[in-house]
Design a protein around this motif. Structure first.
Motif, PDB file in Angstrom:
ATOM      1  N   LEU A 224       0.818  -1.218   0.000  1.00  0.00           N
ATOM      2  CA  LEU A 224       0.000   0.000   0.000  1.00  0.00           C
ATOM      3  C   LEU A 224       0.851   1.266   0.000  1.00  0.00           C
ATOM      4  CD1 LEU A 224      -2.715  -1.000   2.624  1.00  0.00           C
ATOM      5  CD2 LEU A 224      -2.946  -0.943   0.135  1.00  0.00           C
ATOM      6  N   PRO A 225       0.282   2.390  -0.467  1.00  0.00           N
ATOM      7  CA  PRO A 225       0.980   3.670  -0.376  1.00  0.00           C
ATOM      8  C   PRO A 225       1.331   3.976   1.086  1.00  0.00           C
ATOM      9  CG  PRO A 225      -1.022   3.901  -1.682  1.00  0.00           C
ATOM     10  CD  PRO A 225      -1.039   2.522  -1.123  1.00  0.00           C
ATOM     11  N   GLU A 226       2.439   4.710   1.284  1.00  0.00           N
ATOM     12  CA  GLU A 226       2.945   4.966   2.636  1.00  0.00           C
ATOM     13  C   GLU A 226       1.989   5.727   3.532  1.00  0.00           C
ATOM     14  OE1 GLU A 226       7.698   4.972   1.656  1.00  0.00           O
ATOM     15  OE2 GLU A 226       6.590   6.873   1.693  1.00  0.00           O
ATOM     16  N   ARG A 227       1.007   6.423   2.927  1.00  0.00           N
ATOM     17  CA  ARG A 227       0.095   7.236   3.729  1.00  0.00           C
ATOM     18  C   ARG A 227      -0.847   6.389   4.579  1.00  0.00           C
ATOM     19  NH1 ARG A 227      -5.021   7.395   0.723  1.00  0.00           N
ATOM     20  NH2 ARG A 227      -4.660   6.468  -1.335  1.00  0.00           N
ATOM     21  N   PHE A 228      -0.966   5.071   4.276  1.00  0.00           N
ATOM     22  CA  PHE A 228      -1.956   4.252   4.978  1.00  0.00           C
ATOM     23  C   PHE A 228      -1.555   3.861   6.397  1.00  0.00           C
ATOM     24  CE2 PHE A 228      -5.713   3.267   2.652  1.00  0.00           C
ATOM     25  CZ  PHE A 228      -5.414   3.667   1.358  1.00  0.00           C
ATOM     26  N   LYS A 229      -2.545   3.941   7.307  1.00  0.00           N
ATOM     27  CA  LYS A 229      -2.375   3.442   8.670  1.00  0.00           C
ATOM     28  C   LYS A 229      -3.017   2.058   8.674  1.00  0.00           C
ATOM     29  CE  LYS A 229      -1.030   7.588   9.986  1.00  0.00           C
ATOM     30  NZ  LYS A 229       0.396   7.886  10.089  1.00  0.00           N
ATOM     31  N   ILE A 230      -2.230   1.028   8.990  1.00  0.00           N
ATOM     32  CA  ILE A 230      -2.708  -0.347   8.874  1.00  0.00           C
ATOM     33  C   ILE A 230      -2.928  -0.968  10.247  1.00  0.00           C
ATOM     34  CG2 ILE A 230      -2.106  -2.634   8.005  1.00  0.00           C
ATOM     35  CD1 ILE A 230      -0.252  -1.033   5.986  1.00  0.00           C
ATOM     36  N   ASP A 231      -4.135  -1.450  10.475  1.00  0.00           N
ATOM     37  CA  ASP A 231      -4.460  -2.066  11.752  1.00  0.00           C
ATOM     38  C   ASP A 231      -4.858  -3.519  11.496  1.00  0.00           C
ATOM     39  OD1 ASP A 231      -7.498  -1.950  13.656  1.00  0.00           O
ATOM     40  OD2 ASP A 231      -5.536  -2.662  14.310  1.00  0.00           O
ATOM     41  N   VAL A 232      -4.105  -4.456  12.056  1.00  0.00           N
ATOM     42  CA  VAL A 232      -4.406  -5.880  11.900  1.00  0.00           C
ATOM     43  C   VAL A 232      -4.672  -6.451  13.287  1.00  0.00           C
ATOM     44  CG1 VAL A 232      -3.506  -8.124  11.153  1.00  0.00           C
ATOM     45  CG2 VAL A 232      -2.926  -6.072   9.860  1.00  0.00           C
ATOM     46  N   HIS A 233      -5.822  -7.060  13.465  1.00  0.00           N
ATOM     47  CA  HIS A 233      -6.103  -7.646  14.777  1.00  0.00           C
ATOM     48  C   HIS A 233      -6.960  -8.896  14.627  1.00  0.00           C
ATOM     49  CE1 HIS A 233      -9.406  -4.760  14.036  1.00  0.00           C
ATOM     50  NE2 HIS A 233     -10.152  -5.626  14.653  1.00  0.00           N
ATOM     51  N   ILE A 234      -7.053  -9.641  15.705  1.00  0.00           N
ATOM     52  CA  ILE A 234      -7.781 -10.905  15.707  1.00  0.00           C
ATOM     53  C   ILE A 234      -9.275 -10.637  15.860  1.00  0.00           C
ATOM     54  CG2 ILE A 234      -8.160 -13.010  17.072  1.00  0.00           C
ATOM     55  CD1 ILE A 234      -5.209 -13.036  17.689  1.00  0.00           C
ATOM     56  N   THR A 235     -10.084 -11.375  15.121  1.00  0.00           N
ATOM     57  CA  THR A 235     -11.546 -11.276  15.256  1.00  0.00           C
ATOM     58  C   THR A 235     -11.896 -11.505  16.721  1.00  0.00           C
ATOM     59  OG1 THR A 235     -11.761 -12.178  13.029  1.00  0.00           O
ATOM     60  CG2 THR A 235     -13.731 -12.224  14.420  1.00  0.00           C
ATOM     61  N   PRO A 236     -12.574 -10.547  17.347  1.00  0.00           N
ATOM     62  CA  PRO A 236     -12.839 -10.664  18.781  1.00  0.00           C
ATOM     63  C   PRO A 236     -13.502 -11.980  19.160  1.00  0.00           C
ATOM     64  CG  PRO A 236     -13.451  -8.488  17.995  1.00  0.00           C
ATOM     65  CD  PRO A 236     -13.097  -9.285  16.782  1.00  0.00           C
ATOM     66  N   GLY A 237     -13.021 -12.572  20.234  1.00  0.00           N
ATOM     67  CA  GLY A 237     -13.623 -13.798  20.747  1.00  0.00           C
ATOM     68  C   GLY A 237     -13.119 -15.075  20.105  1.00  0.00           C
ATOM     69  N   THR A 238     -12.103 -14.969  19.225  1.00  0.00           N
ATOM     70  CA  THR A 238     -11.679 -16.188  18.531  1.00  0.00           C
ATOM     71  C   THR A 238     -10.310 -16.707  18.937  1.00  0.00           C
ATOM     72  OG1 THR A 238     -10.704 -14.978  16.669  1.00  0.00           O
ATOM     73  CG2 THR A 238     -13.050 -15.551  16.508  1.00  0.00           C
ATOM     74  N   HIS A 239      -9.676 -16.039  19.903  1.00  0.00           N
ATOM     75  CA  HIS A 239      -8.363 -16.529  20.315  1.00  0.00           C
ATOM     76  C   HIS A 239      -8.128 -16.278  21.796  1.00  0.00           C
ATOM     77  CE1 HIS A 239      -3.936 -16.988  20.374  1.00  0.00           C
ATOM     78  NE2 HIS A 239      -4.137 -17.759  19.323  1.00  0.00           N
ATOM     79  N   ALA A 240      -7.462 -17.231  22.442  1.00  0.00           N
ATOM     80  CA  ALA A 240      -7.231 -17.162  23.883  1.00  0.00           C
ATOM     81  C   ALA A 240      -6.340 -15.985  24.284  1.00  0.00           C
ATOM     82  CB  ALA A 240      -6.605 -18.466  24.366  1.00  0.00           C
TER      83      ALA A 240
END
Lengths: 335, 159
Positions: free
Chosen positions: B106-122
């Motif tokens: 992606l272009p450098e301007r993007f703020k990228i947030d990656v997280h786990i679907t809530p409730g699916t991991h201990a």
């Protein structure tokens, strides 16, 4: 709001990389920067513009995360992801590597000199804070290893007046350390932030401390006598600045000349706050007096006030650039 | 199968891949700016290899288009991913691979947030916190063996 923050110069400091940190020399004439390209650059003024005076390329094997000048200005310390801290000695316009401090198990996140010039503190992802002693023969020795945090320690800062050290961590806490009977120990653990504390700094008198966090707030702490009245001091949060920052606040810097508070944020902005003179010192109120919303094209990582020239501010970013700003105090309007 | 390595999730459920994107006339026009949309982000991450199985994250339903949110004007991207089992020890690695793929594409301007679907991991809070810490991510990617594993997840497979 009036634009009190104006751009002096934009510098492509660490091309194709990110600039993590900038720090002014004690006499205000030089600016040191460091970044993901493993290099340290020293910037100086030539006429009206800032130019690169020196590049220190081979000191570290990995990202250089922070740099710190000794109080006398003759030494520079650099903290790196390669788990070492390098001490450089200034020789005219150049720097030579004096010694390399080893001991941390992994990435060193910060290095800071005590005002006395005899002590150095480092901190790391290995959760520890190390205090080093320097003697007149330029020999460095580890005096103590402090293990008060339960996670990655992001930043350390010394109190300007007394031998007191503060550290900020991924465990959301701030620890205060003091030397008691030749032994360093954690005097207080300050809780309040709800996520990683990225940075902290003291005001000029050392009466207050500002901290900034991934929880998008800045907190102001004040030293106060502890409840049991045993003469031990603790720190209380007397003000929280929230709603101003759109993302993680990576750095906060308190100007010793003007009292202005600058912040560097993951929303690409640089902001300046000032304390309202009418509020009580136990319940301070800070107002946003200037901001550059698109200070950088990516996250702003660091802000640093020039110690001698009031209003001169440097910031740096993931886009590899450094920006020099001039912050002008608003003049009172006479009716 | 040899009696050697024990897979964490030996019998994953395999999902069908979605069809190729149908281009509209406006998208084919070179002079019209195409804002980056959810489908484009999904196309970037759907073929990322799972570290354990010879399957893509799409085929394991670890990533779904409906769990991608893009705002082109604000330059933000949010990706939720679902580990196949709640104690998946590869969750951080999978999240890191998604993050790296987007950082590189992606272009450098993007703020990228990656997280786990809530409730699916201990350990979702701990994993999410690491993925959100750019200093930790940067340091991790300077580790050549970890970088090698991430690059393997991101390499394209021939079918």
């Amino acid at each position: 709001m009036k634009e009190a923050l104006s751009l002096v110069q934009r510098i492509s400091a660490h091309p194709d990389s990110r600039c993590w940190f900038v720090s002014w020399s004690p006499n205000g004439a030089l600016l040191a920067s460091c970044g993901g390209d493993k290099a340290i650059r020293i910037w100086g003024r030539e006429g009206d513009s800032w130019i690169c005076k020196t590049v220190l390329q081979d000191g570290h094997q990995r990202t250089v995360r922070k740099v710190a000048w000794s109080p006398c200005g003759n030494y520079l310390a650099s903290a790196s992801f390669d788990a070492t801290t390098c001490i450089w000695k200034k020789k005219n316009d150049d720097f030579e590597s004096l010694t390399v401090l080893e001991g941390h198990e992994n990435e060193v996140k910060c290095v800071a000199w005590a005002p006395s010039g005899n002590l150095l503190a480092t901190c790391s992802r290995d959760k520890s804070v190390w205090v080093w002693e320097v003697d007149e023969d330029e020999e460095y020795e580890c005096a103590t290893v402090l293990n008060s945090h339960t996670q990655d320690v992001k930043h350390v800062a010394w109190h300007p007046k007394k031998e007191l050290l503060a550290s900020a961590s991924y465990d959301n806490n701030i620890c205060i350390y003091k030397e008691e009977d030749d032994d360093w120990e954690c005097q207080a653990t300050l809780q309040g932030h709800t996520s990683t504390v990225w940075s902290l700094c003291f005001d000029a008198a050392g009466e207050r401390m500002a901290s900034c966090s991934d929880d998008r707030t800045v907190k102001i702490w004040k030293e106060c006598p502890s409840e049991n009245g045993q003469g031990n001091l603790s720190w209380k949060c007397v003000c929280t600045l929230s709603g101003y920052h759109g993302r993680t606040v990576y750095d906060v810097a308190w100007c010793e000349l003007t009292g202005a508070l600058a912040t560097a944020c993951g929303d690409d902005a640089v902001r300046v706050f000032k304390e309202d003179v009418t509020a009580s010192p136990d319940e301070p109120v800070f107002s946003l007096v200037a901001q550059a919303t698109k200070a950088h094209s990516q996250d702003a990582n660091c802000v640093s006030w020039n110690p001698k020239e009031a209003g001169l501010l440097a910031s740096c970013s993931d886009d590899g650039e450094i920006v020099i700003w001039r912050f002008k105090e608003e003049e009172e309007e006479l009716d | 199968m040899s009696g050697g390595v024990q897979l964490e999730n030996a019998n994953p459920v395999v999902f069908q891949r979605s069809l190729d994107r149908m281009l509209t006339a406006s998208e084919e026009d070179e002079d019209v700016h195409d804002p980056i949309d959810d489908r484009e982000i999904f196309d970037l991450i759907r073929s990322i290899n799972d570290p354990e199985h010879p399957l893509s994250l799409e085929e394991l339903n670890v990533v779904e288009q409906v769990r991608v949110q893009v705002n082109d004007t604000e330059s933000t991207v949010s990706v939720e991913f679902t580990p196949t089992i709640p104690h998946c020890s590869m969750a951080t690695l999978i999240g890191l691979s998604i993050k790296v793929k987007l950082l590189r594409s992606l272009p450098e301007r993007f703020k990228i947030d990656v997280h786990i679907t809530p409730g699916t991991h201990a350990s979702e809070e701990a994993v999410n916190k690491q993925l959100a810490d750019k200093e930790r991510v940067a340091a991790a990617l300077e580790n050549s063996s970890l970088l090698e594993v991430v690059n393997q997840c991101l390499s394209s497979r021939t079918f």
